[in-house]
Design a protein around this motif. Structure first.
Motif, short mmCIF file in Angstrom:
data_model
loop_
_atom_site.label_atom_id
_atom_site.label_comp_id
_atom_site.label_asym_id
_atom_site.label_seq_id
_atom_site.Cartn_x
_atom_site.Cartn_y
_atom_site.Cartn_z
N HIS A 127 11.17 24.59 -33.11
CA HIS A 127 10.47 25.07 -34.30
C HIS A 127 11.04 24.41 -35.56
O HIS A 127 10.29 24.01 -36.46
CB HIS A 127 10.63 26.59 -34.43
N VAL A 128 12.37 24.30 -35.61
CA VAL A 128 13.01 23.69 -36.78
C VAL A 128 12.61 22.21 -36.88
O VAL A 128 12.25 21.72 -37.96
CB VAL A 128 14.55 23.82 -36.68
N LYS A 129 12.68 21.51 -35.76
CA LYS A 129 12.37 20.07 -35.76
C LYS A 129 10.92 19.81 -36.12
O LYS A 129 10.59 18.84 -36.81
CB LYS A 129 12.70 19.47 -34.40
N ASN A 130 10.03 20.69 -35.66
CA ASN A 130 8.60 20.53 -35.95
C ASN A 130 8.21 21.05 -37.33
O ASN A 130 7.04 20.98 -37.70
CB ASN A 130 7.78 21.27 -34.90
N ARG A 131 9.18 21.60 -38.06
CA ARG A 131 8.94 22.14 -39.41
C ARG A 131 7.84 23.20 -39.40
O ARG A 131 6.96 23.25 -40.27
CB ARG A 131 8.61 21.03 -40.41
N ASP A 132 7.91 24.07 -38.42
CA ASP A 132 6.89 25.11 -38.29
C ASP A 132 6.95 26.13 -39.42
O ASP A 132 5.93 26.76 -39.73
CB ASP A 132 7.03 25.81 -36.95
N THR A 133 8.14 26.34 -40.01
CA THR A 133 8.21 27.28 -41.12
C THR A 133 7.37 26.78 -42.30
O THR A 133 6.72 27.57 -42.99
CB THR A 133 9.67 27.48 -41.57
N LEU A 134 7.36 25.47 -42.53
CA LEU A 134 6.53 24.91 -43.59
C LEU A 134 5.06 25.06 -43.26
O LEU A 134 4.25 25.48 -44.11
CB LEU A 134 6.87 23.42 -43.79
N ILE A 135 4.69 24.78 -42.01
CA ILE A 135 3.29 24.89 -41.61
C ILE A 135 2.80 26.31 -41.75
O ILE A 135 1.72 26.57 -42.31
CB ILE A 135 3.12 24.41 -40.15
N MET A 136 3.59 27.27 -41.27
CA MET A 136 3.15 28.65 -41.33
C MET A 136 3.11 29.18 -42.75
O MET A 136 2.34 30.09 -43.06
CB MET A 136 4.06 29.52 -40.46
N THR A 137 3.94 28.62 -43.65
CA THR A 137 3.86 29.01 -45.06
C THR A 137 2.55 28.54 -45.67
O THR A 137 1.89 29.27 -46.42
CB THR A 137 5.04 28.44 -45.84
N MET A 138 2.15 27.31 -45.34
CA MET A 138 0.85 26.80 -45.82
C MET A 138 -0.28 27.69 -45.31
O MET A 138 -1.21 28.04 -46.05
CB MET A 138 0.66 25.36 -45.35
N VAL A 139 -0.21 28.05 -44.04
CA VAL A 139 -1.24 28.91 -43.45
C VAL A 139 -1.27 30.27 -44.14
O VAL A 139 -2.33 30.80 -44.48
CB VAL A 139 -0.99 29.07 -41.93
N ALA A 140 -0.08 30.84 -44.33
CA ALA A 140 0.00 32.16 -44.97
C ALA A 140 -0.54 32.11 -46.39
O ALA A 140 -1.14 33.08 -46.88
CB ALA A 140 1.43 32.66 -44.96
N THR A 141 -0.32 31.00 -47.09
CA THR A 141 -0.81 30.87 -48.46
C THR A 141 -2.32 30.94 -48.51
O THR A 141 -2.91 31.70 -49.29
CB THR A 141 -0.32 29.55 -49.08
N VAL A 142 -2.99 30.14 -47.68
CA VAL A 142 -4.45 30.13 -47.70
C VAL A 142 -5.01 31.45 -47.17
O VAL A 142 -5.95 32.01 -47.73
CB VAL A 142 -4.99 28.94 -46.87
N ALA A 143 -4.42 31.97 -46.09
CA ALA A 143 -4.90 33.24 -45.54
C ALA A 143 -4.70 34.37 -46.55
O ALA A 143 -5.55 35.25 -46.69
CB ALA A 143 -4.17 33.56 -44.24
N GLY A 144 -3.56 34.35 -47.25
CA GLY A 144 -3.31 35.35 -48.28
C GLY A 144 -4.30 35.25 -49.42
O GLY A 144 -4.77 36.27 -49.95
N ALA A 145 -4.66 34.02 -49.79
CA ALA A 145 -5.64 33.84 -50.85
C ALA A 145 -7.01 34.36 -50.43
O ALA A 145 -7.73 34.97 -51.22
CB ALA A 145 -5.73 32.36 -51.22
N ILE A 146 -7.36 34.15 -49.16
CA ILE A 146 -8.64 34.65 -48.66
C ILE A 146 -8.67 36.18 -48.72
O ILE A 146 -9.66 36.79 -49.15
CB ILE A 146 -8.87 34.16 -47.21
N SER A 147 -7.58 36.80 -48.30
CA SER A 147 -7.52 38.26 -48.32
C SER A 147 -7.61 38.80 -49.74
O SER A 147 -8.32 39.77 -50.02
CB SER A 147 -6.23 38.75 -47.65
N MET A 148 -6.87 38.16 -50.66
CA MET A 148 -6.92 38.60 -52.06
C MET A 148 -8.32 38.44 -52.65
O MET A 148 -8.84 39.34 -53.32
CB MET A 148 -5.92 37.79 -52.90
N LEU A 149 -8.91 37.29 -52.37
CA LEU A 149 -10.24 37.03 -52.92
C LEU A 149 -11.26 38.02 -52.34
O LEU A 149 -12.15 38.49 -53.04
CB LEU A 149 -10.66 35.60 -52.61
N ALA A 150 -11.10 38.35 -51.07
CA ALA A 150 -12.00 39.31 -50.45
C ALA A 150 -11.82 40.70 -51.04
O ALA A 150 -12.79 41.41 -51.30
CB ALA A 150 -11.76 39.34 -48.94
N ASN A 151 -10.56 41.09 -51.27
CA ASN A 151 -10.28 42.41 -51.83
C ASN A 151 -10.86 42.59 -53.22
O ASN A 151 -11.32 43.66 -53.59
CB ASN A 151 -8.77 42.65 -51.87
#
Length: 303
Positions: A127-151
């Protein structure tokens, strides 16, 4: 492709609601929240688990094992933590390889053999080598924006003046978009688990040991209570195995599918045909450990 789908979903929601200004605000707020979490994720997660850092003096065998695996992976030595918890699990955190940390529970360390622990920690280093924490942060950012915009969607109705919006479409978008974003987010998380399994198999050189570890800890992780997950369900996606069974809504692939994939990787690598024997599985990290020992010496408490 999945990240592009998530971005397209956000754009479609913004277009349907017609609130371009609201969409931008939602994206900025979500990005700010997730960047703060990303920058401080390691401290937040480790504090939630009451993890204690160990070194070559306090947990020599476990620390040396992680050090050996990090060298094989070509990674900087991560900080190593142990969590006093019976539920067997492990995770990696940190914003990049230079600031990474890996942690394992005492339940996992006492349950698995040295080879199996090596497979688990190699997965986390994957996970560290694949930089998955960065990928999942990008995903969480867009998903969070979708939820906020929907709310707040019903408050951003600029599209109606431009002929884009109507009440039915807006309501459909408000309810469907967050659910669709969750499904895409889970799909991305699952692909990262498969990627970490493959990376872990390459780092440890023993994919069948990782498969054996997954088979051992999967059932126990679901049966033994995990107080951190009970308080904060979102932490479940951190672990190497899920803490509850729900293939449709799980952030992890089915363990059986992961084991089958690891068996295929082992065949491709020409790895040994079988995991260590029962006698070998009870041995400690130290080759001189007595054969009568029933628990792994990886357990820093010496249980």
């Amino acid at each position: 492709m999945l990240l592009a789908a998530l971005t397209a979903l956000f754009m479609a929601l913004g277009y349907t609601l017609g609130g371009s200004g609201g969409a931008v605000i939602a994206l900025l707020v979500a990005a700010g929240m997730n960047l703060f979490t990303f920058w401080n994720a390691d401290r937040i997660v480790l504090s939630m688990h009451n993890a204690r850092e160990v070194d070559a003096a306090s947990a020599p065998d476990f620390y040396a094992l992680v050090q050996e695996l990090a060298q094989r992976a070509g990674l900087p030595m991560p900080r190593v933590y142990v969590i006093d918890q019976d539920a067997p699990n492990a995770f990696a955190t940190g914003r990049n390889p230079q600031n990474a940390a890996v942690a394992a529970t005492t339940g996992l360390l006492s349950m698995l053999s040295r080879e199996e622990v090596a497979g688990v920690m190699a997965h986390e280093l994957g996970h560290v080598k694949n930089r998955d924490t960065l990928i999942m942060t990008m995903v969480a950012t867009v998903a969070g924006a979708i939820s906020m915009l929907a709310n707040f969607g019903l408050f951003f109705r600029g599209g109606e003046r431009e002929g884009h919006g109507n009440m039915a479409a807006s309501l459909l978008a408000v309810f469907v978009a967050p659910f669709a974003a969750m499904i895409v987010q889970m799909a991305i998380s699952r692909t990262r688990e498969y990627g970490a399994d493959r990376a872990g198999a390459e780092i440890s050189g023993n994919p069948r040991a990782l498969a054996s570890a997954l088979a051992k800890i999967s059932g126990a992780a679901q049966a033994i209570p995990n107080p951190v997950v009970e308080r904060n369900p979102a932490t479940a996606q951190l672990y190497i195995v899920p803490t509850h069974v729900s293939e449709l809504f799980s952030t992890h692939p089915a363990t059986e599918k992961r084991i089958a994939a690891l068996q295929d990787i082992a065949a491709d690598m020409g790895a040994p045909a079988a995991p260590p024997t029962a006698m070998q599985r009870t041995s400690a990290l130290s080759p001189a450990a007595p054969a009568r020992r029933s628990r792994s010496a990886l357990d820093p408490n010496g249980r």
